[in-house]
Design a protein around this motif. Structure first.
Motif, PDB file in Angstrom:
ATOM      1  N   ASN A  75       0.560  -1.035   0.100  1.00 45.19           N
ATOM      2  CA  ASN A  75      -0.056   0.564  -0.263  1.00 45.19           C
ATOM      3  C   ASN A  75       0.238   1.367   0.308  1.00 45.19           C
ATOM      4  O   ASN A  75       0.181   2.251  -0.695  1.00 45.19           O
ATOM      5  CB  ASN A  75      -1.198  -0.009   1.377  1.00 45.19           C
ATOM      6  N   ASN A  76       2.166   1.548   0.751  1.00 48.46           N
ATOM      7  CA  ASN A  76       3.010   1.889   0.372  1.00 48.46           C
ATOM      8  C   ASN A  76       4.294   1.513   0.397  1.00 48.46           C
ATOM      9  O   ASN A  76       4.218   0.358   1.087  1.00 48.46           O
ATOM     10  CB  ASN A  76       2.692   3.187   1.536  1.00 48.46           C
ATOM     11  N   THR A  77       5.719   2.695   0.369  1.00 45.43           N
ATOM     12  CA  THR A  77       6.959   2.519   0.394  1.00 45.43           C
ATOM     13  C   THR A  77       7.251   3.201   0.875  1.00 45.43           C
ATOM     14  O   THR A  77       6.426   4.215   1.480  1.00 45.43           O
ATOM     15  CB  THR A  77       7.190   2.144  -1.160  1.00 45.43           C
ATOM     16  N   SER A  78       8.924   3.403   1.048  1.00 40.03           N
ATOM     17  CA  SER A  78       9.175   4.209   2.110  1.00 40.03           C
ATOM     18  C   SER A  78       9.579   4.910   0.915  1.00 40.03           C
ATOM     19  O   SER A  78      10.148   6.598   1.666  1.00 40.03           O
ATOM     20  CB  SER A  78      10.563   3.782   2.317  1.00 40.03           C
ATOM     21  N   LEU A  79       9.410   5.663  -0.390  1.00 42.50           N
ATOM     22  CA  LEU A  79       9.477   6.534  -1.408  1.00 42.50           C
ATOM     23  C   LEU A  79       8.481   7.988  -1.271  1.00 42.50           C
ATOM     24  O   LEU A  79       6.960   7.111  -0.386  1.00 42.50           O
ATOM     25  CB  LEU A  79       9.199   6.314  -2.744  1.00 42.50           C
ATOM     26  N   ASN A  80       8.548   8.663  -1.264  1.00 45.22           N
ATOM     27  CA  ASN A  80       7.721   9.797  -1.232  1.00 45.22           C
ATOM     28  C   ASN A  80       7.337  10.659  -1.961  1.00 45.22           C
ATOM     29  O   ASN A  80       8.205  10.676  -3.396  1.00 45.22           O
ATOM     30  CB  ASN A  80       8.552  11.093  -0.516  1.00 45.22           C
ATOM     31  N   TYR A  81       5.657  10.263  -2.067  1.00 47.15           N
ATOM     32  CA  TYR A  81       5.453  10.078  -3.668  1.00 47.15           C
ATOM     33  C   TYR A  81       4.814  11.408  -4.060  1.00 47.15           C
ATOM     34  O   TYR A  81       3.643  11.781  -5.388  1.00 47.15           O
ATOM     35  CB  TYR A  81       4.272   9.060  -3.860  1.00 47.15           C
ATOM     36  N   ASN A  82       4.916  12.799  -3.210  1.00 43.98           N
ATOM     37  CA  ASN A  82       4.632  13.599  -3.371  1.00 43.98           C
ATOM     38  C   ASN A  82       5.702  14.632  -4.313  1.00 43.98           C
ATOM     39  O   ASN A  82       6.757  14.271  -4.248  1.00 43.98           O
ATOM     40  CB  ASN A  82       4.887  14.687  -2.167  1.00 43.98           C
ATOM     41  N   ASP A  83       4.983  15.199  -4.797  1.00 43.27           N
ATOM     42  CA  ASP A  83       5.817  16.300  -6.120  1.00 43.27           C
ATOM     43  C   ASP A  83       6.723  17.227  -5.404  1.00 43.27           C
ATOM     44  O   ASP A  83       7.899  17.420  -5.766  1.00 43.27           O
ATOM     45  CB  ASP A  83       5.078  17.629  -6.731  1.00 43.27           C
ATOM     46  N   ILE A  84       6.166  17.533  -4.154  1.00 48.07           N
ATOM     47  CA  ILE A  84       8.149  18.110  -3.533  1.00 48.07           C
ATOM     48  C   ILE A  84       7.971  17.967  -2.394  1.00 48.07           C
ATOM     49  O   ILE A  84       7.451  17.609  -1.450  1.00 48.07           O
ATOM     50  CB  ILE A  84       7.016  19.500  -2.832  1.00 48.07           C
ATOM     51  N   ASP A  85       9.684  17.607  -1.967  1.00 52.39           N
ATOM     52  CA  ASP A  85      10.146  17.303  -0.691  1.00 52.39           C
ATOM     53  C   ASP A  85      11.432  17.738  -0.619  1.00 52.39           C
ATOM     54  O   ASP A  85      12.364  18.129  -0.937  1.00 52.39           O
ATOM     55  CB  ASP A  85      10.819  15.789  -1.120  1.00 52.39           C
ATOM     56  N   GLU A  86      11.421  18.301   0.511  1.00 53.25           N
ATOM     57  CA  GLU A  86      12.037  19.324   1.374  1.00 53.25           C
ATOM     58  C   GLU A  86      13.060  18.462   0.920  1.00 53.25           C
ATOM     59  O   GLU A  86      14.513  19.608   1.203  1.00 53.25           O
ATOM     60  CB  GLU A  86      11.249  20.140   2.451  1.00 53.25           C
ATOM     61  N   THR A  87      13.334  17.218   1.146  1.00 54.96           N
ATOM     62  CA  THR A  87      15.113  16.814   1.597  1.00 54.96           C
ATOM     63  C   THR A  87      15.867  16.293   0.159  1.00 54.96           C
ATOM     64  O   THR A  87      16.627  16.307   0.034  1.00 54.96           O
ATOM     65  CB  THR A  87      14.442  15.337   2.247  1.00 54.96           C
ATOM     66  N   PRO A 126      12.803   3.924 -19.672  1.00 55.32           N
ATOM     67  CA  PRO A 126      11.220   4.522 -19.293  1.00 55.32           C
ATOM     68  C   PRO A 126      10.810   5.889 -19.609  1.00 55.32           C
ATOM     69  O   PRO A 126       9.138   6.700 -19.689  1.00 55.32           O
ATOM     70  CB  PRO A 126      10.297   3.167 -18.255  1.00 55.32           C
ATOM     71  N   PHE A 127      11.602   6.802 -18.961  1.00 55.60           N
ATOM     72  CA  PHE A 127      11.455   8.433 -18.840  1.00 55.60           C
ATOM     73  C   PHE A 127      11.009   8.574 -19.972  1.00 55.60           C
ATOM     74  O   PHE A 127      11.090  10.070 -19.738  1.00 55.60           O
ATOM     75  CB  PHE A 127      11.110   8.566 -17.679  1.00 55.60           C
ATOM     76  N   GLU A 128      12.065   8.516 -21.100  1.00 52.41           N
ATOM     77  CA  GLU A 128      12.699   9.079 -21.941  1.00 52.41           C
ATOM     78  C   GLU A 128      11.203   9.725 -22.700  1.00 52.41           C
ATOM     79  O   GLU A 128       9.866  10.128 -23.387  1.00 52.41           O
ATOM     80  CB  GLU A 128      13.424   8.042 -23.195  1.00 52.41           C
ATOM     81  N   GLY A 129      11.838  11.333 -23.083  1.00 51.47           N
ATOM     82  CA  GLY A 129      11.223  12.644 -23.297  1.00 51.47           C
ATOM     83  C   GLY A 129       9.560  13.081 -22.314  1.00 51.47           C
ATOM     84  O   GLY A 129       9.621  14.068 -22.439  1.00 51.47           O
ATOM     85  N   ASP A 130      10.305  12.391 -21.199  1.00 53.73           N
ATOM     86  CA  ASP A 130       9.222  12.779 -20.015  1.00 53.73           C
ATOM     87  C   ASP A 130       9.682  13.399 -18.853  1.00 53.73           C
ATOM     88  O   ASP A 130       8.783  14.211 -18.204  1.00 53.73           O
ATOM     89  CB  ASP A 130       8.276  11.479 -19.160  1.00 53.73           C
ATOM     90  N   TYR A 131      10.571  13.743 -18.733  1.00 53.64           N
ATOM     91  CA  TYR A 131      11.580  13.973 -17.627  1.00 53.64           C
ATOM     92  C   TYR A 131      12.804  14.679 -18.264  1.00 53.64           C
ATOM     93  O   TYR A 131      13.370  15.200 -19.327  1.00 53.64           O
ATOM     94  CB  TYR A 131      12.120  13.212 -16.399  1.00 53.64           C
ATOM     95  N   ASP A 132      12.360  16.210 -17.008  1.00 49.70           N
ATOM     96  CA  ASP A 132      13.575  16.881 -17.298  1.00 49.70           C
ATOM     97  C   ASP A 132      14.661  17.374 -16.410  1.00 49.70           C
ATOM     98  O   ASP A 132      15.471  18.341 -16.279  1.00 49.70           O
ATOM     99  CB  ASP A 132      13.394  19.165 -17.966  1.00 49.70           C
ATOM    100  N   SER A 133      14.374  16.856 -15.155  1.00 48.14           N
ATOM    101  CA  SER A 133      15.274  16.942 -13.467  1.00 48.14           C
ATOM    102  C   SER A 133      15.102  15.161 -13.142  1.00 48.14           C
ATOM    103  O   SER A 133      14.381  14.986 -13.380  1.00 48.14           O
ATOM    104  CB  SER A 133      15.072  18.118 -13.547  1.00 48.14           C
ATOM    105  N   LEU A 134      16.834  15.447 -12.663  1.00 46.96           N
ATOM    106  CA  LEU A 134      16.631  13.914 -11.910  1.00 46.96           C
ATOM    107  C   LEU A 134      17.078  14.972 -10.376  1.00 46.96           C
ATOM    108  O   LEU A 134      18.003  15.862 -10.588  1.00 46.96           O
ATOM    109  CB  LEU A 134      17.585  13.486 -11.622  1.00 46.96           C
ATOM    110  N   PHE A 135      16.151  14.444  -9.116  1.00 45.49           N
ATOM    111  CA  PHE A 135      16.299  14.571  -7.715  1.00 45.49           C
ATOM    112  C   PHE A 135      16.633  13.737  -6.954  1.00 45.49           C
ATOM    113  O   PHE A 135      16.370  12.483  -6.727  1.00 45.49           O
ATOM    114  CB  PHE A 135      15.264  15.249  -6.963  1.00 45.49           C
ATOM    115  N   ILE A 136      17.595  13.584  -5.704  1.00 48.02           N
ATOM    116  CA  ILE A 136      18.251  12.504  -5.221  1.00 48.02           C
ATOM    117  C   ILE A 136      16.748  13.081  -3.633  1.00 48.02           C
ATOM    118  O   ILE A 136      16.901  13.999  -3.809  1.00 48.02           O
ATOM    119  CB  ILE A 136      19.872  12.827  -4.227  1.00 48.02           C
ATOM    120  N   ARG A 137      16.912  12.215  -3.151  1.00 48.98           N
ATOM    121  CA  ARG A 137      15.699  12.160  -2.410  1.00 48.98           C
ATOM    122  C   ARG A 137      16.332  11.174  -1.174  1.00 48.98           C
ATOM    123  O   ARG A 137      16.644   9.992  -1.626  1.00 48.98           O
ATOM    124  CB  ARG A 137      14.156  11.237  -2.201  1.00 48.98           C
TER     125      ARG A 137
END
Length: 191
Positions: A75-87, A126-137
């Motif tokens: 039902n959930n994992t340790s990933l933060n699925y919110n678009d914004i993450d302060e970390t 799998p994300f080709e063309g759909d992303y423009d940035s990568l962030f470490i969380r």
């Protein structure tokens, strides 16, 4: 699925078939669904709640091979699925990749506040063309694993699970019983 989405899903499908595992992630509060193949976490839009039969159909796995796959639901994992993450912080990756001489994959080192990690550049396909940035969380729990949030603008389009490069090198060295000089000779740095 539209043609473009289907082609991207085919790349996810290929990674999932090689991994032999799929985790269905159901985010109850938002009704979002994601598929985790152990490398990438890919969103699944506009489909009913997934079950094992639907996964086998989506991944085009015939009945004879279905016992070779582990499908789990969480039902959930340790990933933060919110678009914004302060970390989150921008990915700082090496300008080179490393290929292990006796393995098929090529990895790109990534520097995080937790240490040196890596990902295989093909995990981004799998994300080709759909992303423009990568962030470490990274959450505040040091037992948890850092991961990459793949974003289009400020919106999440998926995740890449990072692997610990230091641990990988130690395991590789211990498994093959090679000294550091021999280990380094088995690595090829690709510009």
């Amino acid at each position: 699925m539209k043609g473009h989405d289907f082609m991207k899903f085919k790349k996810f499908q290929s990674l999932a078939k090689n991994a032999g595992q799929i985790e269905i992630i159901q985010i109850k509060e938002s009704k979002l669904q994601f598929l985790n193949n152990g490398y990438t976490v890919y969103p699944v839009h506009k489909l009913p709640e997934l079950n094992n039969e639907m996964i086998f159909a989506l991944l085009d796995i015939d009945e004879k091979k279905r016992d070779d796959y582990a499908i789990t639901r969480v039902n959930n994992t340790s990933l933060n699925y919110n678009d914004i993450d302060e970390t989150e912080e921008p990915v700082v990756s090496a300008s080179f990749t490393i290929k292990f001489a006796n393995l098929d994959n090529t990895v790109r080192p990534v520097f995080t506040r937790r240490g040196l990690y890596y990902y295989d550049p093909k995990w981004l396909e799998p994300f080709e063309g759909d992303y423009d940035s990568l962030f470490i969380r990274c959450d505040n729990n040091f037992d948890s694993q850092p991961y990459i949030a793949v974003k289009s603008g400020i919106f999440i389009v998926g995740f890449i699970i990072l692997r610990n490069l230091n641990l990988q090198l130690k395991m590789f060295a211990n498994k093959s019983n090679e000294d550091l000089r021999t280990l380094c000779s088995m690595l090829e740095v690709i510009e």
